[in-house]
Design a protein around this motif. Structure first.
Motif, PDB file in Angstrom:
ATOM      1  N   SER A  15       0.850  -1.184   0.000  1.00 14.72           N
ATOM      2  CA  SER A  15       0.000   0.000   0.000  1.00 14.72           C
ATOM      3  C   SER A  15       0.881   1.228   0.000  1.00 14.72           C
ATOM      4  O   SER A  15       1.839   1.316   0.755  1.00 14.72           O
ATOM      5  CB  SER A  15      -0.909  -0.010   1.235  1.00 14.72           C
ATOM      6  OG  SER A  15      -1.628   1.193   1.314  1.00 14.72           O
ATOM      7  N   SER A  16       0.592   2.178  -0.885  1.00 13.79           N
ATOM      8  CA  SER A  16       1.410   3.380  -0.967  1.00 13.79           C
ATOM      9  C   SER A  16       1.167   4.308   0.204  1.00 13.79           C
ATOM     10  O   SER A  16       1.984   5.150   0.517  1.00 13.79           O
ATOM     11  CB  SER A  16       1.110   4.126  -2.271  1.00 13.79           C
ATOM     12  OG  SER A  16      -0.265   4.483  -2.314  1.00 13.79           O
ATOM     13  N   ARG A  17      -0.003   4.180   0.851  1.00  6.61           N
ATOM     14  CA  ARG A  17      -0.331   5.079   1.961  1.00  6.61           C
ATOM     15  C   ARG A  17      -1.300   4.397   2.909  1.00  6.61           C
ATOM     16  O   ARG A  17      -2.262   3.800   2.486  1.00  6.61           O
ATOM     17  CB  ARG A  17      -0.975   6.360   1.420  1.00  6.61           C
ATOM     18  CG  ARG A  17      -1.395   7.335   2.523  1.00  6.61           C
ATOM     19  CD  ARG A  17      -1.923   8.621   1.907  1.00  6.61           C
ATOM     20  NE  ARG A  17      -3.077   8.365   1.066  1.00  6.61           N
ATOM     21  CZ  ARG A  17      -4.315   8.262   1.526  1.00  6.61           C
ATOM     22  NH1 ARG A  17      -4.556   8.359   2.809  1.00  6.61           N
ATOM     23  NH2 ARG A  17      -5.329   8.036   0.699  1.00  6.61           N
ATOM     24  N   LEU A  18      -0.979   4.493   4.201  1.00  4.31           N
ATOM     25  CA  LEU A  18      -1.923   4.031   5.209  1.00  4.31           C
ATOM     26  C   LEU A  18      -2.638   5.270   5.716  1.00  4.31           C
ATOM     27  O   LEU A  18      -2.098   6.036   6.495  1.00  4.31           O
ATOM     28  CB  LEU A  18      -1.197   3.314   6.356  1.00  4.31           C
ATOM     29  CG  LEU A  18      -0.437   2.050   5.947  1.00  4.31           C
ATOM     30  CD1 LEU A  18       0.258   1.460   7.160  1.00  4.31           C
ATOM     31  CD2 LEU A  18      -1.365   1.041   5.335  1.00  4.31           C
ATOM     32  N   SER A  19      -3.863   5.477   5.233  1.00  5.37           N
ATOM     33  CA  SER A  19      -4.539   6.754   5.432  1.00  5.37           C
ATOM     34  C   SER A  19      -4.678   7.133   6.897  1.00  5.37           C
ATOM     35  O   SER A  19      -4.470   8.270   7.279  1.00  5.37           O
ATOM     36  CB  SER A  19      -5.914   6.728   4.776  1.00  5.37           C
ATOM     37  OG  SER A  19      -6.692   5.685   5.323  1.00  5.37           O
ATOM     38  N   PHE A 387     -13.701  14.473   8.213  1.00  6.99           N
ATOM     39  CA  PHE A 387     -13.286  14.918   6.886  1.00  6.99           C
ATOM     40  C   PHE A 387     -13.888  14.061   5.772  1.00  6.99           C
ATOM     41  O   PHE A 387     -14.081  14.521   4.659  1.00  6.99           O
ATOM     42  CB  PHE A 387     -11.761  14.865   6.755  1.00  6.99           C
ATOM     43  CG  PHE A 387     -11.029  15.433   7.929  1.00  6.99           C
ATOM     44  CD1 PHE A 387     -11.099  16.792   8.228  1.00  6.99           C
ATOM     45  CD2 PHE A 387     -10.277  14.625   8.763  1.00  6.99           C
ATOM     46  CE1 PHE A 387     -10.437  17.322   9.313  1.00  6.99           C
ATOM     47  CE2 PHE A 387      -9.607  15.146   9.853  1.00  6.99           C
ATOM     48  CZ  PHE A 387      -9.684  16.500  10.130  1.00  6.99           C
ATOM     49  N   LYS A 388     -14.175  12.792   6.091  1.00  7.53           N
ATOM     50  CA  LYS A 388     -14.520  11.851   5.031  1.00  7.53           C
ATOM     51  C   LYS A 388     -15.854  11.134   5.209  1.00  7.53           C
ATOM     52  O   LYS A 388     -16.276  10.406   4.314  1.00  7.53           O
ATOM     53  CB  LYS A 388     -13.424  10.776   4.921  1.00  7.53           C
ATOM     54  CG  LYS A 388     -12.057  11.309   4.553  1.00  7.53           C
ATOM     55  CD  LYS A 388     -11.063  10.151   4.453  1.00  7.53           C
ATOM     56  CE  LYS A 388      -9.689  10.649   4.053  1.00  7.53           C
ATOM     57  NZ  LYS A 388      -8.723   9.524   3.935  1.00  7.53           N
ATOM     58  N   SER A 389     -16.496  11.282   6.344  1.00  8.08           N
ATOM     59  CA  SER A 389     -17.700  10.495   6.591  1.00  8.08           C
ATOM     60  C   SER A 389     -18.730  10.697   5.479  1.00  8.08           C
ATOM     61  O   SER A 389     -19.150  11.833   5.209  1.00  8.08           O
ATOM     62  CB  SER A 389     -18.328  10.879   7.930  1.00  8.08           C
ATOM     63  OG  SER A 389     -19.545  10.191   8.114  1.00  8.08           O
ATOM     64  N   THR A 399     -18.991  18.027   5.866  1.00 10.84           N
ATOM     65  CA  THR A 399     -17.728  17.588   6.456  1.00 10.84           C
ATOM     66  C   THR A 399     -16.956  18.805   6.956  1.00 10.84           C
ATOM     67  O   THR A 399     -17.407  19.948   6.810  1.00 10.84           O
ATOM     68  CB  THR A 399     -16.879  16.834   5.423  1.00 10.84           C
ATOM     69  OG1 THR A 399     -16.549  17.733   4.361  1.00 10.84           O
ATOM     70  CG2 THR A 399     -17.629  15.644   4.862  1.00 10.84           C
ATOM     71  N   MET A 400     -15.791  18.562   7.513  1.00  6.88           N
ATOM     72  CA  MET A 400     -14.989  19.655   8.055  1.00  6.88           C
ATOM     73  C   MET A 400     -14.206  20.375   6.965  1.00  6.88           C
ATOM     74  O   MET A 400     -13.337  21.197   7.251  1.00  6.88           O
ATOM     75  CB  MET A 400     -14.059  19.114   9.148  1.00  6.88           C
ATOM     76  CG  MET A 400     -13.564  20.176  10.120  1.00  6.88           C
ATOM     77  SD  MET A 400     -12.779  19.482  11.576  1.00  6.88           S
ATOM     78  CE  MET A 400     -14.218  19.139  12.589  1.00  6.88           C
ATOM     79  N   LEU A 550     -13.868  12.748  17.908  1.00  7.62           N
ATOM     80  CA  LEU A 550     -13.378  12.858  16.541  1.00  7.62           C
ATOM     81  C   LEU A 550     -14.280  13.744  15.697  1.00  7.62           C
ATOM     82  O   LEU A 550     -13.849  14.288  14.673  1.00  7.62           O
ATOM     83  CB  LEU A 550     -13.266  11.475  15.898  1.00  7.62           C
ATOM     84  CG  LEU A 550     -12.312  10.490  16.562  1.00  7.62           C
ATOM     85  CD1 LEU A 550     -12.131   9.268  15.693  1.00  7.62           C
ATOM     86  CD2 LEU A 550     -10.972  11.136  16.862  1.00  7.62           C
ATOM     87  N   MET A 551     -15.542  13.877  16.096  1.00  4.57           N
ATOM     88  CA  MET A 551     -16.493  14.771  15.431  1.00  4.57           C
ATOM     89  C   MET A 551     -16.589  16.111  16.166  1.00  4.57           C
ATOM     90  O   MET A 551     -17.531  16.875  15.961  1.00  4.57           O
ATOM     91  CB  MET A 551     -17.873  14.120  15.366  1.00  4.57           C
ATOM     92  CG  MET A 551     -17.975  12.961  14.398  1.00  4.57           C
ATOM     93  SD  MET A 551     -18.195  13.524  12.705  1.00  4.57           S
ATOM     94  CE  MET A 551     -18.844  12.004  11.956  1.00  4.57           C
ATOM     95  N   GLY A 552     -15.644  16.386  17.059  1.00  2.00           N
ATOM     96  CA  GLY A 552     -15.603  17.682  17.714  1.00  2.00           C
ATOM     97  C   GLY A 552     -16.486  17.828  18.929  1.00  2.00           C
ATOM     98  O   GLY A 552     -16.847  18.952  19.302  1.00  2.00           O
TER      99      GLY A 552
END
Length: 751
Positions: A15-19, A387-389, A399-400, A550-552
Motif C-alpha cells: 500500500s502506498s499510503r496508510l490513510s 473529513f470523510k464520513s 464535512t470539516m 473525533l467529530m468535535g
C-alpha cells in the motif's frame, strides 16, 4: 469457492499510503512484504496468526449490525491490529487476526445482497443435545449440521486482507444475535436441539425434570456452546486441509461469556496449544447446570479438573446444585485478559457492590497478579472521521472541509474549525429532528448503545432535564438509543411516559427517539452535537467518549471505570494518584466535564429497586420497597448529573470559544492516544505475554533469503525459549535463523 483460495495467513498487499496512520504524530511506513530486504529496510515480523471468536454480527458492509462494544470489536480489532507498530524498540508489521462468527438469519438474508458474500468451504460437522427424561432414559436430539462459510475481507486503511468465517447451521436460522432477544428465538434453540413439538419445548423452557428453570438467557448460552464447539472443530479441519502445520493459529481471542467455553472446546479438538486471551466486556455471566453442560457433549472432566464446578443456589427453587460459570470457564482457560484496569479494580473491590458473589472474581485476581490486564479502549470506526464520513454529505450536513481531508490530519484542526463545523451541522440536525433551529444553542446528546437506567443512568438524566431547561434557555437535548428489550421487557412506553410532560413544557427543545441508531443517523447526531452525555453508574470500557471527540464533541461523563482515563477534567482529576492520568492531564488539559462521583454499587441497587418487573406495565410494582437511604442515593446521583451538565452549559454560555477549545483538545487526545496506531502495540504486548505464558515460541512471518515467501518458520526443537527472535536490522541474524546449530532449536524455513 475453492478451499485453497482462502489462505489461512492472508498475504499482505503493498500500500502506498496508510490513510489513518498519516494522521498520527509518529507516521508509520508500509513495506511490501513480498520483497526481500536486508539491513535497515528488512521486512518486519508479524505476530500471529490469531482467531477472534465472536457471536455478534458486526459486518462492515451490512446495515444495522453495530451492537455496542461487544459487537463493534468483532471486526474493528482484527482490522486495527493489522498495521505496523513498534513495541519495546522492535518493529512489527502488524498482528494477523481472522474472525469467526455464526451465520445468523440476519446475515443469511444480507448475504444475497453483499458485494462480497460468504461462500461454502466444503467443511462440515454435526452435533446434538441429549438429556435425561423423567424416567431416567437418555433422550437424544437430532444431529445438527454445521458448515464453514468464508469470505476474504479487505482492510480499507491498508489494503491488507483477513479471513472472516461464519458457521451456517439450522441452529442459527431464526436467530439474529447472541442475546436471543427476539420473540421465539429461545424456543427456536430448543426446537433445533431437541426436535420436539412446540408444546414439549415450552415445557422444557419452563423447567427440566430436576426442577432447574430454563428461562431467559439459558438458550443463548446453549447456542454459544454449540457455536464454539462447531467453530473449533471446523477450524481444526480447515488447518488440516491446508496441509501445513505451520499455518496453524497461534492464539485465540475469547470474546466475553459468549465464547466462555472456548478453552474447553479447543481442548476437545486437540488445539490446546493455542494461547488464549479473554476479552472481558462486563460482569454479566451465565451459570449453566453441570449436567446440562455435559449434555452438550463437552467433556465433564475438563470442568472438574479446572475446579469450575460450583454449588449455586437457584433463584427459583432456592436449592443448590452444581453449576459452571461461562465467564470463569473462559477466564480460567486464558493466558491473558483484555480489560480496562480501572474496571478490573472495581470488579475485585467488593465494597462497590460489583463483583460480590461472582464466581470469577478469584480468577480475575489471578490475572491481575500476573499483570495481564490492559487498557484497551480504541476508536473503532472510520465513519467518525469528520473529513470523510459519507453521512455528512447529505441532508444538509457537511464535512470539516478540505483541511486534513486527504491525510486525516487532525492536528491541524482548530477550535474555530470545530465551532464552524458544529454550527452548520447543528442547524441541519435541528431541522431533521424538529428542534428549534439555532446555531448558538447548546445541544447536548445522550446517544448510547441502549437506554438503560441501571447502568447508563438514563432515568436520572431525564429527571435532571426540566431544571436545566428552565435555568438555561439556550439548552437543547437529544436522547436516542435502542430500548433494552422487546415485548414485556420493553422500556419504550416507560421512556415515553417520562419524557412526554417535558416535551410538552419545552416544545422544540427536547427530542426522544427509542430505536436503534444505525446507519447515518448515528454519525449525523454526533456531528450536530456540542457534547455527548455519558452518565453511567459503571462502564467497563465505553466507546462514545473516544468516538464522539473525533467529530468535535466534548464529553460529559461519570467518573467511573473506563471513563476515568478517557475523559480529562481538572475539576475531578487534579488530586488523582494515577500517574498515567496525571500525564494525560499535563499534556492535553481538560477534554470534558466529569460528574462528581456517587457510590455506583449503592446506586445500582437503589435504581433496580425503583423499577417495576415490567416497565411496560403501568400497574407493575417493584419487587422490593425503596428505603429513605435508597432515595437519598438516587437524589445525589441526579443532583451530581445536573451539576456536571450545568458546568458544561456555563462554559459554553460564558465563552463558546473556550468550550470548543475543550472539544479540540478532546479530539487530539482521542486520536493520539486511542486510535489504532497507538493501541496496536498494547494489543501486541498482551498477545506476546499470553503466548509466553502458554510457553509458545514467538513465531513470526519474516521473509529471508531461504524463505522469500515469508511463510511461518517451524520450530523443530522443544526448547523454544532458547531461540532469540530474528533481528530485522541484522542480515547475519536473519541468515542464521535458518541454520542448524548444536545448541539452539532448528528453525526450518517452509515455503
Amino acid at each position: 469457492m475453492q478451499l485453497h483460495s482462502l489462505p489461512l495467513a492472508p498475504q499482505y498487499r503493498p500500500s502506498s499510503r496508510l490513510s489513518r496512520q498519516a494522521s498520527q504524530p509518529s507516521a508509520l511506513k508500509a513495506t511490501p512484504a513480498r520483497a526481500i530486504y536486508f539491513g535497515k529496510n528488512a521486512p518486519k515480523p508479524v505476530i500471529g496468526p490469531g482467531l477472534f471468536f465472536t457471536m455478534e454480527r458486526s459486518m462492515p458492509d451490512m446495515e444495522g449490525t453495530w451492537a455496542g462494544g461487544l459487537g463493534s470489536v468483532s471486526l474493528t480489532i482484527p482490522y486495527g491490529v493489522n498495521m505496523p507498530f513498534t513495541l519495546e524498540g522492535k518493529d512489527y508489521d502488524g498482528i494477523r487476526m481472522d474472525v469467526i462468527q455464526p451465520f445468523y438469519a440476519s446475515l443469511a438474508k444480507a448475504n444475497d445482497t453483499l458485494s462480497n458474500p460468504f461462500t461454502p468451504t466444503g467443511l462440515t460437522t454435526s452435533l446434538h443435545y441429549q438429556y435425561k427424561d423423567k424416567t431416567g432414559s437418555i433422550v437424544k436430539g437430532p444431529d445438527i449440521p454445521f458448515e464453514l462459510m468464508a469470505r476474504e475481507e479487505t482492510i480499507p486503511e491498508s489494503g491488507r486482507k483477513i479471513n472472516v468465517f461464519a458457521i451456517k447451521s439450522p441452529l442459527f436460522n431464526n436467530i439474529n444475535s447472541a442475546y436471543l432477544t427476539h420473540k421465539g428465538e429461545s424456543e427456536t434453540v430448543w426446537q433445533t436441539l431437541l426436535g420436539n413439538s412446540a408444546e414439549d419445548v415450552s415445557a422444557m423452557i419452563e423447567k427440566d425434570s430436576s426442577g432447574t428453570y430454563y428461562r431467559g438467557s439459558f438458550p443463548a448460552a446453549l447456542a454459544s456452546i454449540y457455536f464454539n464447539r462447531a467453530a473449533t472443530n471446523l477450524i481444526k479441519q480447515y488447518q488440516d486441509k491446508q496441509g501445513d502445520a505451520n499455518k496453524n493459529y497461534k492464539f485465540a481471542v475469547i470474546n466475553d461469556w459468549i465464547s466462555g467455553v472456548l478453552p474447553a472446546a479447543l481442548d476437545e479438538n486437540g488445539m490446546d496449544d493455542m494461547a488464549r486471551l479473554y476479552y472481558m466486556h462486563n460482569t454479566h455471566d451465565y451459570r449453566i447446570p453441570e449436567q446440562s453442560l455435559e449434555d452438550t457433549g463437552l467433556n465433564p472432566n475438563y470442568f472438574k479438573k479446572s475446579e469450575l464446578v460450583k454449588q449455586v443456589r437457584d433463584k427459583q427453587t432456592r436449592k443448590k446444585s452444581p453449576h459452571v460459570s461461562l465467564v470463569e470457564t473462559g477466564m480460567s482457560g486464558a493466558n491473558g485478559i483484555f480489560m480496562s484496569d480501572s474496571y478490573a479494580e472495581r470488579v475485585t473491590d467488593k465494597s462497590t457492590g460489583l463483583g460480590t458473589g461472582h464466581l470469577f472474581v478469584d480468577r480475575l485476581n489471578q490475572h491481575l497478579s500476573k499483570h495481564m490486564v490492559h487498557d484497551i479502549h480504541h476508536v473503532p470506526e472510520s465513519d467518525f472521521n469528520p473529513f470523510k464520513s459519507p453521512y455528512l454529505e447529505e441532508d444538509g450536513f457537511t464535512t470539516m472541509g478540505s483541511k486534513g481531508k486527504e491525510t486525516g490530519n487532525y492536528k491541524d484542526v482548530t477550535a474555530a474549525d470545530i465551532k464552524a463545523f458544529k454550527q452548520t451541522n447543528k442547524v441541519a440536525l435541528q431541522k431533521k429532528l424538529g428542534l428549534t433551529e439555532d446555531p448558538n444553542a447548546f445541544l447536548a446528546s445522550y446517544i448510547l448503545s441502549r437506554q438503560d437506567s441501571i447502568q447508563k443512568g438514563i432515568e436520572s438524566l431525564i429527571e435532571s432535564i426540566p431544571q436545566l431547561l428552565k435555568k438555561n434557555p439556550n439548552l437543547q437535548f437529544l436522547i436516542s438509543g435502542p430500548e433494552i428489550g422487546e415485548g414485556d421487557d420493553s422500556n419504550k412506553a416507560w421512556l415515553e411516559s417520562l419524557m412526554d410532560p417535558i416535551r410538552k413544557e419545552f416544545p422544540g427543545r427536547v427530542f426522544l427517539e427509542v430505536k436503534g441508531h444505525r446507519g447515518k443517523d448515528r454519525y449525523q447526531y454526533v456531528a450536530g452535537t456540542d457534547a455527548v452525555i455519558f452518565p453511567s453508574s459503571y462502564e467497563p470500557y465505553g466507546l462514545p467518549q473516544v468516538e464522539a471527540p473525533l467529530m468535535g464533541c466534548a464529553i460529559i461523563s461519570s467518573n467511573v471505570d473506563g471513563l476515568k482515563k478517557t475523559v480529562l477534567d481538572p475539576h475531578t482529576d487534579t488530586n488523582t494518584n494515577d500517574p498515567l492520568l496525571k500525564q494525560y492531564l499535563e499534556k492535553y488539559g481538560q477534554t470534558g466535564f466529569k460528574i462528581d462521583p456517587f457510590n455506583p454499587g449503592k446506586y445500582f441497587k437503589a435504581i433496580a429497586k425503583r423499577h417495576p418487573v415490567k416497565k411496560s406495565d403501568k400497574n407493575a410494582k417493584p419487587k422490593k420497597p425503596m428505603t429513605e437511604t435508597d432515595k437519598a442515593i438516587l437524589k445525589e446521583a441526579k443532583d451530581n448529573i445536573t451539576a456536571g451538565l450545568q458546568r458544561a452549559v456555563d462554559t459554553y454560555t460564558e465563552s463558546p470559544d473556550d468550550f470548543y477549545a475543550i472539544a479540540q483538545r478532546a479530539m487530539q487526545f482521542s486520536i493520539n492516544v486511542y486510535s489504532w496506531p497507538s493501541m496496536t502495540p498494547r494489543y501486541g504486548k498482551a498477545i506476546l505475554a499470553a503466548m509466553a505464558d502458554k510457553d509458545i515460541a514467538q513465531k513470526t512471518y519474516l521473509p529471508t533469503q531461504a524463505n522469500p515467501s515469508g511463510e511461518q518458520l517451524s520450530v523443530t526443537s522443544k526448547d523454544t525459549d532458547a531461540t532469540p527472535a530474528p533481528n530485522p536490522d541484522n542480515n547475519q541474524a536473519q541468515k542464521g535463523s535458518a541454520e542448524k546449530t548444536p545448541e539452539k532449536p532448528v528453525l526450518k524455513a517452509t515455503g
